[in-house]
Design an enzyme around this catalytic site. Structure first.
Site, PDB file in Angstrom:
ATOM      1  N   SER A 255      21.760  29.376   0.547  1.00  0.00           N
ATOM      2  CA  SER A 255      22.212  27.961   0.982  1.00  0.00           C
ATOM      3  C   SER A 255      22.628  27.445  -0.236  1.00  0.00           C
ATOM      4  CB  SER A 255      21.345  27.353   1.786  1.00  0.00           C
ATOM      5  OG  SER A 255      20.147  27.341   0.922  1.00  0.00           O
ATOM      6  N   LYS A 256      23.020  26.136   0.045  1.00  0.00           N
ATOM      7  CA  LYS A 256      23.543  25.156  -1.155  1.00  0.00           C
ATOM      8  C   LYS A 256      22.304  25.096  -2.156  1.00  0.00           C
ATOM      9  CE  LYS A 256      26.494  22.474   1.767  1.00  0.00           C
ATOM     10  NZ  LYS A 256      26.434  21.518   2.838  1.00  0.00           N
ATOM     11  N   ARG A 257      21.158  25.271  -1.773  1.00  0.00           N
ATOM     12  CA  ARG A 257      19.916  25.173  -2.386  1.00  0.00           C
ATOM     13  C   ARG A 257      20.062  26.044  -3.858  1.00  0.00           C
ATOM     14  NH1 ARG A 257      15.184  27.128  -1.333  1.00  0.00           N
ATOM     15  NH2 ARG A 257      16.016  28.078   0.472  1.00  0.00           N
TER      16      ARG A 257
END
Ligand code: GLU
Length: 491
Positions: A255-257
């Site tokens: 994910s963006k994380r």
């Protein structure tokens, strides 16, 4: 041996950018098509009217082209199985769902969202799988008529056969079985007449004669539904291959994380398309042997679904950076200079239209820096060393070096001699160093490092003689003067 012509497809929903996972699915399809002399089709799945946009479609298609995955058939290029946008195929779908209604394999459902939610909630409370229990399945014609007269717009639900085991023979995961009883009659047409994904995808894959459906694992649970529709419509079934999820390094879903997830973001940073493709190919596919860097045609040659793993792939940015730097190193400096220029213009370091002389200079600078670049955007910070007449800051190591007893004298003598040097060439610069070494009785680090520190404020950087050459006489003079002055005032 395959007994059908290989036809695969990439079917993005234009509801956002092209993500790493989508690009990897597209790539496995593309490689499989190329390897087997088949067709690669691109179809846009835009039945989610609220979330689909043309802008997102354009971005996705543009990214696919940029990555080098041309398609044989589909949106923009056309073909004999079009149209290739689901929103343009609505009348085709209705032929098939009307048939299912007639054959009593589907039925209209008038339940409201509130009623459905209440049903799901009550199942959840009983510890059961939330699903539709078939309230509208056995409505009589009169009952339906009455509801329609009240103005209710039905959805169409597929009637799931009870008590069946639905096996998915997956080329990656082997046989996976689903119980039909856990599925519940599902919606195939929404109340606005637009089919749902599960229905449209089957009609499209069948009419487009898709032989292999290669897609992300997140669609595995949709597959039994699709298989039931294939059977109900009497369509030939494709082979299925579900490729595993892509995880971040902490093993949670990417994910963006974990960093940039869209192809656009990598493109903007200056990753090279073939490096990205090479990297993506290794997310879930393992070539034979240890080798990891493959040209596009080698990838096509090597690729096979047999070597696609069912365990999750882990996205490792360091590996992508390494891979990209390998590709950058292989390119001619002229090419990298061309790619770097927009970043340098954007950073205000150079003008868009370079003179021949400036261009030659840039190509030479790039050939010095090229080895260190992981992605092209980094050029902006690496090239800083060539700009400016003063030193912005000295690193602690550089200061330490400047405080060596012999350092000020080395810098001074070097400045005097280099300014008088007529041949602005590497051998002459080398000769100056050699002379100073003899004259002052210093060598190695103590000879070169003070000059480097005096010119750049750091002990690290590109090859010193070339750095001097490309800095040019004026900058060398100004910077060394600046450093000598700073030295006098103890920095
Ligand atoms: N439109 C679906 C998606 O973007 C494609 C699923 C499929 O390949 O069947 O996830």
């Amino acid at each position: 041996m395959l007994d059908r012509r290989v036809r695969v497809r990439f079917a993005p929903s234009p509801t956002g950018p092209l993500h790493i996972g989508g690009a990897r699915s597209a790539l496995f399809n593309w490689l499989f098509a190329r390897k087997n002399g088949g067709d690669f089709v691109v179809r846009v799945e835009d039945t989610d009217v609220e979330r689909s946009t043309l802008v997102s479609e354009e971005v996705i298609l543009d990214d696919l082209k940029w990555l080098g995955m041309a398609w044989d058939e589909g949106v923009l290029v056309g073909g004999e199985n079009g149209p290739y946008r689901q929103s343009e195929r609505l009348s085709l779908y209705s032929t098939y769902w009307e048939r299912l209604l007639e054959e009593k394999k589907a039925y209209p459902c008038y339940c409201t969202e509130e009623e459905l939610e209440a049903e799901r909630e009550s199942l959840r409370n009983k510890g059961q799988m939330p699903r539709y229990l078939g309230r509208c399945r056995d409505l009589t014609l009169e009952q339906r008529q009455k509801l329609e007269n009240e103005g209710k717009k039905p959805t169409v639900r597929f009637q799931v056969p009870q008590g069946e085991i639905i096996p998915v023979e997956d080329l990656v995961r082997g046989r996976v079985e689903f119980e039909s009883d856990g599925i519940g009659d599902f919606v195939i047409v929404k109340s606005d007449g637009i089919p749902t994904y599960n229905f449209a995808v089957v009609v499209d894959d069948a009419l487009m004669k898709i032989s292999h459906v290669i897609r992300g694992e997140e669609h595995l649970s949709n597959t039994p539904r699709q298989i039931m529709i294939y059977k109900a419509l009497g369509f030939d079934m494709p082979e299925f291959a579900h490729i595993s999820l892509i995880l971040g390094e902490d093993r949670s879903k990417m994910s963006k994380r974990h960093g940039a997830t869209s192809i656009q973001q990598y493109r903007e940073k200056g990753y090279l398309p073939h490096a990205l493709l090479n990297f993506l190919s290794l997310l879930g596919w393992a070539p034979e042997g240890e080798r990891e860097v493959f040209s596009l045609s080698e990838l096509v040659q090597e690729f096979s679904l047999d070597r696609v793993s069912k365990s999750p792939a882990v996205f490792n940015l360091k590996k992508l950076n390494w891979m990209n730097s390998e590709y950058i190193k292989k390119e001619a400096p002229e090419v990298i200079a061309g790619l770097a220029l927009p970043y340098l213009v954007e950073a205000g370091l150079l003008e868009q239209d370079l003179t021949d002389e400036q261009n030659d200079w840039l190509v030479k600078v790039i050939s010095l820096l090229q080895e260190q670049l992981h992605f092209i955007e980094e050029v902006v910070s690496f090239i800083q060393v060539f700009f400016g007449d003063k030193i912005d800051a000295f690193t602690p190591e550089a200061l330490e070096m400047m405080k060596e007893e012999s350092s000020p004298r080395v810098v001074e003598r070097f400045r005097e001699q280099i300014l008088q040097e007529e041949n602005w060439e590497v051998p002459s610069i080398k000769a100056i160093f050699k002379g100073i070494g003899k004259e002052l009785g210093v060598g190695g680090k103590k000879l070169f490092q003070p000059v480097r520190a005096g010119l750049t404020g750091s002990l690290e950087g590109p090859d010193l003689q070339n750095l001097i050459l490309l800095l040019g006489r004026e900058r060398v003079a100004m910077r060394l003067a600046f450093t000598l002055e700073a030295l006098e005032h103890n920095f």
